[in-house]
Design an enzyme around this catalytic site. Structure first.
Site, short mmCIF file in Angstrom:
data_model
loop_
_atom_site.label_atom_id
_atom_site.label_comp_id
_atom_site.label_asym_id
_atom_site.label_seq_id
_atom_site.Cartn_x
_atom_site.Cartn_y
_atom_site.Cartn_z
N LYS A 104 -31.30 -14.92 16.87
CA LYS A 104 -33.11 -14.84 17.69
C LYS A 104 -33.41 -13.80 17.46
O LYS A 104 -35.07 -13.43 16.48
CB LYS A 104 -33.16 -15.53 18.55
CG LYS A 104 -32.33 -15.02 20.05
CD LYS A 104 -32.47 -15.62 21.27
CE LYS A 104 -31.62 -14.75 21.96
NZ LYS A 104 -29.81 -15.02 22.02
N ILE A 135 -29.70 -27.87 19.69
CA ILE A 135 -31.60 -29.06 19.55
C ILE A 135 -32.12 -28.39 18.46
O ILE A 135 -32.49 -27.68 17.42
CB ILE A 135 -32.48 -28.03 20.75
CG1 ILE A 135 -31.83 -29.01 22.16
CG2 ILE A 135 -33.61 -29.56 20.34
CD1 ILE A 135 -32.40 -28.34 22.78
N LYS A 204 -37.31 -16.72 21.17
CA LYS A 204 -37.21 -17.92 21.09
C LYS A 204 -38.37 -18.27 20.45
O LYS A 204 -39.14 -19.30 19.34
CB LYS A 204 -36.98 -19.08 21.58
CG LYS A 204 -35.18 -18.64 22.09
CD LYS A 204 -34.81 -19.15 23.12
CE LYS A 204 -33.16 -18.49 22.82
NZ LYS A 204 -32.46 -19.05 24.48
#
Length: 426
Positions: A104, A135, A204
């Protein structure tokens, strides 16, 4: 069946999970990829090589062994951090290799460089695991929801802080106590600053907002506030008002531009995100015509291998059909960033005031003079000698008005302390 050879950079928590998952689910993965995915090499530190070799795995500490291996078509970066990860990925792309990453930090700050390099070399650059762990959210935003105009994206995207706030809510414990517990369980680092100060979540949401609003959002564009000032008292007051306290990563379209921020909020107990507890993550999307959707699951650790391997399979398929490079950068707009002063929200304000007649009226008047209207106000039973605690919830107002109200309130002789100010998410 054809063969697709890959290299891993790093064999830590995520790297080790990828190795194990590729082995345990080999048959099903290869069937779905329509190719035999094989690990050709793993880049690790010199002292880690023997351990991998004992497991029958190839390993090297020389990155050139991977760059110069023409059989390797996919490089999977799992070492984290900016340096040397960014340089490793750029070099892999320069050598005509597609790249998968869970990083990230690099994607949030330097994603545009990697996309441009990948486009020039006509290779893939995929990063599903960089947000939300297992996810699926990056590819759904780029593919499944591409027909929608996304207006809002809210995320609980940091498991450490969500675990801490959950424990503070359930046990009534204070911040320091739950932080020590999170560190003892391995949920928080010895230096937890990136998590508890909101920086991890900010990286994020920069990634998610860039995709959702098709405009490049950088880490430094995100307004950040962590959870270090949250107290059990605030959590209890929130509960009494029908809310839970969560650290949210927020991206919204507004008239003043893209509103992107990370901070604690009072979230209504009926909101889908309100019951996301422990180390779980969830991302809530609102748009047209989809209306609302939520993606929920484990946000870190072993399950992250799911997202990494999904990207590997995607590229392996592209290699078979000679269609690599179809998922490029989607930041084709240049939307302004909404200044934090222009953002709009309701607010929770907790004040310590003198316990005498007229104080509530003075507080209400001061807030009104700053353009802040009250939705509710209550005096709590705090058992404070000669003092009272006021809990105020406002209607929606611009942040600049709240800042002006705080300056005016602290000047009132009857106001001893502004104990807490938090946004309230509708």
């Amino acid at each position: 069946m054809q063969v697709t050879k890959i290299a891993l950079l790093g064999a830590g928590t995520i790297g080790g999970s990828v190795i194990k998952s590729l082995k345990d689910n080999r048959e099903i993965i290869n069937q779905r990829a329509e190719t035999d995915i094989q690990i050709k090499n793993i880049l690790v530190l010199p002292h880690e090589i023997p351990k991998l070799q004992e497991q029958g795995l190839p390993a090297t500490s020389n990155y050139d062994d991977i760059l110069n291996d023409e059989e390797i078509s996919i490089v999977v970066e799992l070492i984290g951090g900016i340096k040397p990860a960014k340089d490793f990925m750029l070099k892999a792309i320069e050598h005509g290799k597609s790249v998968v990453t869970a990083n990230k930090d690099v994607v949030a700050q330097f994603g545009h460089e990697l996309f441009e390099a990948a486009e020039k070399k006509h290779v893939d650059f995929l990063f599903e695991a960089s947000v939300g762990g297992a996810i699926p959210i990056i590819m759904p935003l780029k593919r499944s929801l591409t027909a929608n105009r996304i207006t809002e994206i809210l995320g609980i995207v940091n498991g450490t802080t969500n675990y801490m706030l959950t424990k503070m809510t359930e046990d009534g414990a204070d911040y320091d106590t739950v932080l020590k517990e999170a560190q003892a369980k391995g949920y928080a680092e010895a230096n937890p600053a990136s998590d508890v100060e909101g920086k991890d979540a900010a990286r994020k949401i920069a990634i998610l907002a860039s995709i959702a609003f098709n405009s490049r959002i950088k880490f430094e564009d995100v307004s950040i506030e962590g959870i270090t000032k949250i107290t059990p008292k605030d959590i209890q007051h929130a509960a009494n008002l029908g809310y839970v306290v969560k650290l949210l990563a927020i991206g919204k379209e507004s008239e003043a531009g893209v509103d992107v921020r990370v901070h604690p909020v009072l979230l209504p107990k009926i909101h889908p995100l309100a019951n996301v507890n422990g180390v779980f993550n969830a991302i809530f999307v609102r748009g047209y015509p989809i209306n609302e959707a939520m993606f929920f699951g484990p946000g870190a650790g072993f399950p992250t291998a799911s997202a990494v391997i999904a990207d590997i399979i995607e590229i392996a398929r592209d290699l078979q059909t000679k269609s690599v490079g179809k998922f490029g950068c989607t930041c084709y707009n240049e939307k302004p960033i909404c200044p934090i002063e222009e953002t709009v929200s309701s607010y929770y304000i907790r004040l310590l005031v003198d316990d005498k007649p007229g104080v509530l009226g003075a507080v209400a008047t001061t807030l009104g003079d700053s353009g802040v209207s009250l939705k509710s106000v209550a005096q709590t039973n705090s058992n404070l000698e000669e003092h009272a605690e006021l809990v105020v919830v406002t209607h929606q107002v611009k942040h600049k008005n709240i800042l002006a109200a705080q300056e005016a309130l602290i000047k009132l002789a009857a106001v001893d302390e502004i104990s807490s100010v938090m946004r309230v998410e509708s």
